[in-house]
Design a protein around this motif. Structure first.
Motif, PDB file in Angstrom:
ATOM      1  N   UNK A 605     -23.048  31.439  59.810  1.00 28.63           N
ATOM      2  CA  UNK A 605     -23.198  31.027  61.195  1.00 28.63           C
ATOM      3  C   UNK A 605     -23.820  29.637  61.226  1.00 28.63           C
ATOM      4  N   UNK A 606     -22.997  28.622  61.428  1.00 30.57           N
ATOM      5  CA  UNK A 606     -23.567  27.270  61.456  1.00 30.57           C
ATOM      6  C   UNK A 606     -24.643  27.113  62.517  1.00 30.57           C
ATOM      7  N   UNK A 607     -24.511  27.833  63.602  1.00 33.26           N
ATOM      8  CA  UNK A 607     -25.536  27.712  64.639  1.00 33.26           C
ATOM      9  C   UNK A 607     -26.889  28.173  64.130  1.00 33.26           C
ATOM     10  N   UNK A 608     -26.869  29.033  63.119  1.00 35.17           N
ATOM     11  CA  UNK A 608     -28.118  29.484  62.512  1.00 35.17           C
ATOM     12  C   UNK A 608     -28.344  28.797  61.170  1.00 35.17           C
ATOM     13  N   UNK A 619     -22.415  19.378  58.480  1.00 33.69           N
ATOM     14  CA  UNK A 619     -21.687  20.049  59.559  1.00 33.69           C
ATOM     15  C   UNK A 619     -22.594  20.901  60.428  1.00 33.69           C
ATOM     16  N   UNK A 620     -23.804  21.026  60.022  1.00 26.13           N
ATOM     17  CA  UNK A 620     -24.709  21.902  60.761  1.00 26.13           C
ATOM     18  C   UNK A 620     -25.300  21.171  61.956  1.00 26.13           C
ATOM     19  N   UNK A 621     -25.803  21.891  62.902  1.00 27.23           N
ATOM     20  CA  UNK A 621     -26.441  21.234  64.041  1.00 27.23           C
ATOM     21  C   UNK A 621     -27.638  20.399  63.596  1.00 27.23           C
ATOM     22  N   UNK A 622     -27.962  19.465  64.421  1.00 27.55           N
ATOM     23  CA  UNK A 622     -29.088  18.593  64.096  1.00 27.55           C
ATOM     24  C   UNK A 622     -30.356  19.383  63.859  1.00 27.55           C
ATOM     25  N   UNK A 623     -30.455  20.496  64.549  1.00 35.22           N
ATOM     26  CA  UNK A 623     -31.668  21.295  64.411  1.00 35.22           C
ATOM     27  C   UNK A 623     -31.858  21.816  62.999  1.00 35.22           C
ATOM     28  N   UNK A 624     -30.781  21.843  62.236  1.00 37.89           N
ATOM     29  CA  UNK A 624     -30.893  22.322  60.850  1.00 37.89           C
ATOM     30  C   UNK A 624     -31.420  21.232  59.928  1.00 37.89           C
ATOM     31  N   UNK A 625     -31.512  20.031  60.459  1.00 38.50           N
ATOM     32  CA  UNK A 625     -32.101  18.941  59.687  1.00 38.50           C
ATOM     33  C   UNK A 625     -31.368  18.721  58.369  1.00 38.50           C
ATOM     34  N   UNK A 626     -30.092  18.887  58.414  1.00 42.36           N
ATOM     35  CA  UNK A 626     -29.252  18.626  57.248  1.00 42.36           C
ATOM     36  C   UNK A 626     -29.516  19.573  56.079  1.00 42.36           C
ATOM     37  N   UNK A 627     -30.044  20.716  56.374  1.00 39.78           N
ATOM     38  CA  UNK A 627     -30.282  21.697  55.319  1.00 39.78           C
ATOM     39  C   UNK A 627     -29.832  23.062  55.818  1.00 39.78           C
ATOM     40  N   UNK A 628     -29.298  23.805  54.907  1.00 43.12           N
ATOM     41  CA  UNK A 628     -28.769  25.093  55.319  1.00 43.12           C
ATOM     42  C   UNK A 628     -29.743  26.224  55.034  1.00 43.12           C
ATOM     43  N   UNK A 629     -29.557  27.264  55.741  1.00 38.69           N
ATOM     44  CA  UNK A 629     -30.294  28.491  55.500  1.00 38.69           C
ATOM     45  C   UNK A 629     -29.341  29.490  54.870  1.00 38.69           C
ATOM     46  N   UNK A 630     -29.862  30.623  54.532  1.00 40.02           N
ATOM     47  CA  UNK A 630     -29.032  31.658  53.938  1.00 40.02           C
ATOM     48  C   UNK A 630     -29.232  32.956  54.695  1.00 40.02           C
ATOM     49  N   UNK A 631     -28.269  33.835  54.602  1.00 43.74           N
ATOM     50  CA  UNK A 631     -28.414  35.110  55.295  1.00 43.74           C
ATOM     51  C   UNK A 631     -29.656  35.860  54.817  1.00 43.74           C
TER      52      UNK A 631
END
Lengths: 659, 201
Positions: A605-608, A619-631
């Motif tokens: 979920x890119x939104x998350x 590709x993630x929202x700016x709120x992700x600060x260019x870093x991804x999270x994981x489930x």
């Protein structure tokens, strides 16, 4: 002429390197046996200084490090004329190891590396760096300078964040001594030091909470203690320094707007710029995929078509070592930031003593620092092996730059017979089970961009796991796998057949066929009513941990076109969709749509901030600060963050390897 | 920026340790005072050219003459005073060397102002190269760096009236040179305004 008053001339600061050199020479001169005769006032300093400098130069050539116990913090170099390596990062962090110390350099940071075989010294020029230092065990201390702050290490893990002429020091474990403003302070595990003293470090949980509510996952840790948003930026107006990572308290407009304004990023077309961000003073990259062969050279490359080994940035902060926070939105690159570097064979400090290899940590795996041999005796056999291995990496990487597979693996042909014939992980059992890519391993775990698409191993959306031996398609290249069109089992276990995984479903359930008439494969055995049956416990237990984020257990994945960022749920099973690859993801004929099984698999979920296959942090929202999270239940991985033995880093998240 | 304030007792103790050859104490003093010393040298010289050598000489002098520290001024001020004297000696023996033009790369609206300020600084120090070094030091510390006359007197070892006289003479000489240089004249005016305002305050 203007009505505005001209400002007074600013004091241009001296580089840290100059300070270090000056201090080094100062102590060497003071230690030199100089006989000072009463000189005439005019010549008072000339000859003694000249003599002292001469002696110091001779002494400096002979000494890389002073070995006096009380003096180990000095940055005395064996050869003062030999400049140290400088490592600078762009939008992605990088990781390197020097001797037995592992260093993670945050984005938009710069670090000078000093030292030789008798000690290690660092100067954090800007930004933030995290260190894991093995116990010194009587060896010269490990020293980090950050402006006027000096951190002396006995053996610990800590983070230093540069703030103007000062710094913030966060200690994860062990103890460090901080010297600043003439005062010494011991900082212990769980504590932070700044100009105001020692205090408890903000816990990871608190950091996460802060990130979730305010400025993203990186707006915590040491950077959060700079509420003014000034720090280095206020003292050095260079463009690079304006991008220092310590502006955490300055949320961008998007971030301030909150989740409601999150950009979904599904239909946005983007380009992947290429270019070299930085390189050490010793060399420069002449173009993507080409090495200058410079010693000590390390560069961050924007874009994907890089023939060298490239890795994605660490997707989220290491516990207790928050990544630098906000980077002005306008200065962030679009697309996936990569960091590429020369192999260890080329990353040598230019010391006149024994070379200290700056080794990359391949595959995100990191040998515990305590396991690294003591380097005080010079180049060990381990280092030689590292150099040899790195040379192999480089050869393989260069060979792949043109898209040809010149490595040790058979060229993929998409038929499932490529390369490794036994499907057991190829050239060594570790290749598929340790989470550390290695030359000669399966294509999705060999540290090589085998299909020339700029994506390597787990970052390639066509890779399904460590044993996947076909980076060029969704096929795994494992004999006996991907052969059944009708009865689908766990897609990620390396074989066809549900006997060993407890997963079984008719392919038309995945294709969403409402009835037999619309079922293209095995229609006579298709009963839509059976599609509602949940997967077995065994299937969920065994297969779900193998599925990368965005995929259910049967290979129905939310895949996003790397160019258009259009995402679709497609069945990636090559037995059903043999022509589906990353160039035709939007073609429903080649890549048929599917209905994901919700009870077995992992969502994206890119939104998350959870990446789908084909996406990158850009590709993630700016709120992700260019870093991804994981489930939930999965840990993030990337350069320097290993998934551990038996696991695999797939698109920034750890998944289990096939048992 | 790290605070440089310390008590005189601390200074005395630190000086004693430095005098005894305690390298840790010497390093403490170096780290504590280096910013102020560098600033002093930068102001007097007008740039970082030769600063590294003078810093080296300064701290050699500091540590080799630590026994003469009397505690009347703070250690940092004492270090700055030594640096000032060395800078003065340096100015006396060196020939005037024009400073390199400084290029300012900026797209900011104020870039023009910054460029003009940089050029004005270059011209100011070119003019300072042609006046008496003692006056130059006094002017640089008092007017350009904005220190009080008492501070300048402490650094140069002169009396406050003497410093005022040196600054006045320096300004007079600079005004004479600025007669044909509008940019320098403007800059001197701005500096004088700031200086006056500070003194008035």
């Amino acid at each position: 002429m203007t009505d505005e008053r001209l400002p007074p001339p600013p004091v241009e600061p001296l580089p840290d390197l100059t300070w270090a050199r000056l201090e080094r020479q100062l102590w060497a001169t003071l230690d030199a046996p100089v006989v000072v005769a009463p000189p005439s006032p005019r010549a008072r300093w000339r000859w003694p200084v000249a003599a002292a400098v001469s002696v110091a130069a001779a002494a400096a050539v002979a000494l890389a490090w002073p070995s006096r116990p009380d003096d180990g913090a000095e940055l005395t170099s064996r050869a003062p004329t030999t400049m140290p390596s400088r490592v600078a990062t762009a939008a992605a962090e990088t990781e390197l190891s020097v001797g037995d110390a592992s260093i993670r350099l945050a984005p938009f940071s710069a670090l000078y590396l000093h030292g030789g075989d008798r000690g290690v010294g660092m100067i954090l020029d800007r930004g933030q760096a995290s260190f894991e230092v093995a116990p010194r065990m009587g060896r010269p201390p490990f020293v980090v300078d950050a402006g006027a702050v000096r951190v002396t290490v006995v053996g610990t893990g800590f983070t230093v964040t540069r703030l103007g002429d000062g710094a913030i020091v966060d200690v994860r474990h062990g103890v460090v001594e901080v010297l600043a403003d003439g005062r010494r302070a011991l900082v212990r595990a769980g504590e932070s030091w700044d100009a105001e003293g020692v205090h408890p470090t903000v816990t990871d949980g608190a950091a996460t909470a802060t990130a979730a509510t305010a400025t993203g996952p990186t707006a915590t840790g040491p950077t959060a203690t700079d509420p003014t948003g000034t720090g280095p930026t206020a003292t050095d107006p260079t463009p690079d320094d304006r991008r220092r990572p310590d502006g955490a308290a300055e949320p961008t407009t998007d971030r301030a707007a909150g989740p409601g304004l999150r950009r979904q990023g599904r239909l946005r077309r983007r380009r992947r710029p290429r270019g070299v961000r930085s390189c050490s003073r010793l060399g420069r990259v002449s173009g993507p995929g080409r090495s200058s062969g410079a010693l000590g050279c390390q560069w961050a490359v924007r874009g994907r078509s890089l023939g060298l080994r490239a890795r994605r940035p660490r997707p989220r902060p290491h516990p207790g070592a928050a990544l630098p926070a906000s980077v002005p939105a306008g200065q962030q690159r679009r697309g996936r930031p990569y960091v590429a570097r020369t192999s260890a064979a080329l990353n040598l400090w230019r010391t006149r003593g024994a070379p200290v290899p700056i080794t990359r940590l391949s595959g995100g795996a990191r040998e515990p620092a305590s396991n690294v041999p003591n380097r005080s005796t010079g180049v060990s056999m381990i280092a030689i092996r590292i150099l040899a291995l790195a040379a192999l990496f480089l050869i393989a990487a260069c060979g792949s730059g043109d898209g040809n597979n010149q490595g040790t693996i058979d060229a993929p042909d998409g038929t499932g017979d490529g390369g490794i014939g036994d499907g057991d992980g190829g050239t060594g059992p570790d290749a598929g089970t340790t989470g550390m890519c290695m030359a000669g391993g399966p294509q999705c775990n060999n540290c090589v961009d085998d299909d020339g698409d700029g994506q390597i191993d787990g970052d390639d959306l066509e890779c399904t796991g460590a044993l996947d031996n076909d980076e060029n398609s969704f096929a795994t290249g494992i004999p006996g796998d991907n052969i059944d069109q009708v009865d689908q089992d766990c897609f990620f276990d390396g074989n066809s057949g549900s006997g060993n995984d407890g997963c079984s479903i008719h392919v038309c359930c995945l294709l969403g066929a409402p009835d037999r008439a619309s079922c293209p494969f095995g229609a006579n055995r298709y009963d839509p009513a059976e599609c509602v049956s949940p997967e077995t416990e065994a299937c969920i237990e065994l297969c779900a941990p193998l599925a990368p984020p965005g995929c259910d257990c049967f290979g129905c994945c939310t895949v996003c076109d790397p160019v258009t960022n259009i995402c679709r749920d497609i069945l990636t099973n090559p037995a059903v969709a043999p022509n589906c690859n990353d160039s035709n993801l939007n073609d429903p004929t080649a890549c048929p749509s599917c209905v994901k099984r919700t009870d077995c698999g992992t969502t994206c979920d890119p939104a998350e901030c959870v990446l789908c296959p084909g996406q990158d942090p850009g590709d993630l929202p700016e709120t992700c600060n260019n870093m991804n999270e994981c489930p939930v239940g999965s840990m993030a991985c990337g350069p320097g963050i290993s998934c551990g033995t038996g696991r695999f880093c797939a698109n920034g998240c750890c998944i289990d390897g096939v048992p | 920026v790290l605070a440089l304030v310390t008590t005189r007792d601390d200074d005395a103790a630190l000086a004693a340790r430095c005098a005894s050859g305690d390298r840790a104490a010497q390093r403490d003093l170096f780290l504590r005072s280096r910013t102020a010393v560098h600033r002093t040298l930068f102001r007097v010289l007008g740039g970082n050219q030769d600063v590294e050598d003078l810093l080296q000489e300064t701290y050699l002098a500091v540590f080799r003459s630590m026994g003469s520290y009397g505690g009347r001024a703070s250690l940092t001020t004492w270090c700055c005073a030594i640096a000032t004297n060395l800078a003065l000696s340096h100015l006396r023996r060196r020939r005037a060397t024009p400073l390199a033009e400084i290029e300012v790369e900026s797209d900011a609206p104020s870039a023009d102002r910054l460029v003009r300020a940089r050029h004005a600084v270059v011209r100011l120090y070119r003019a300072l190269d042609r006046i008496d070094p003692v006056q130059r030091v006094a002017f640089a510390l008092a007017v350009i760096d904005g220190r009080s006359m008492a501070e300048v007197a402490e650094l140069t070892g002169a009396s406050v009236p003497a410093v005022k006289t040196q600054v006045w003479r320096a300004r007079k000489a600079l005004d004479k040179r600025a007669a044909a240089d509008p940019l320098l004249r403007e800059y001197l005016h701005d500096l004088a305004g700031g200086d006056d305002a500070e003194e008035a305050g």
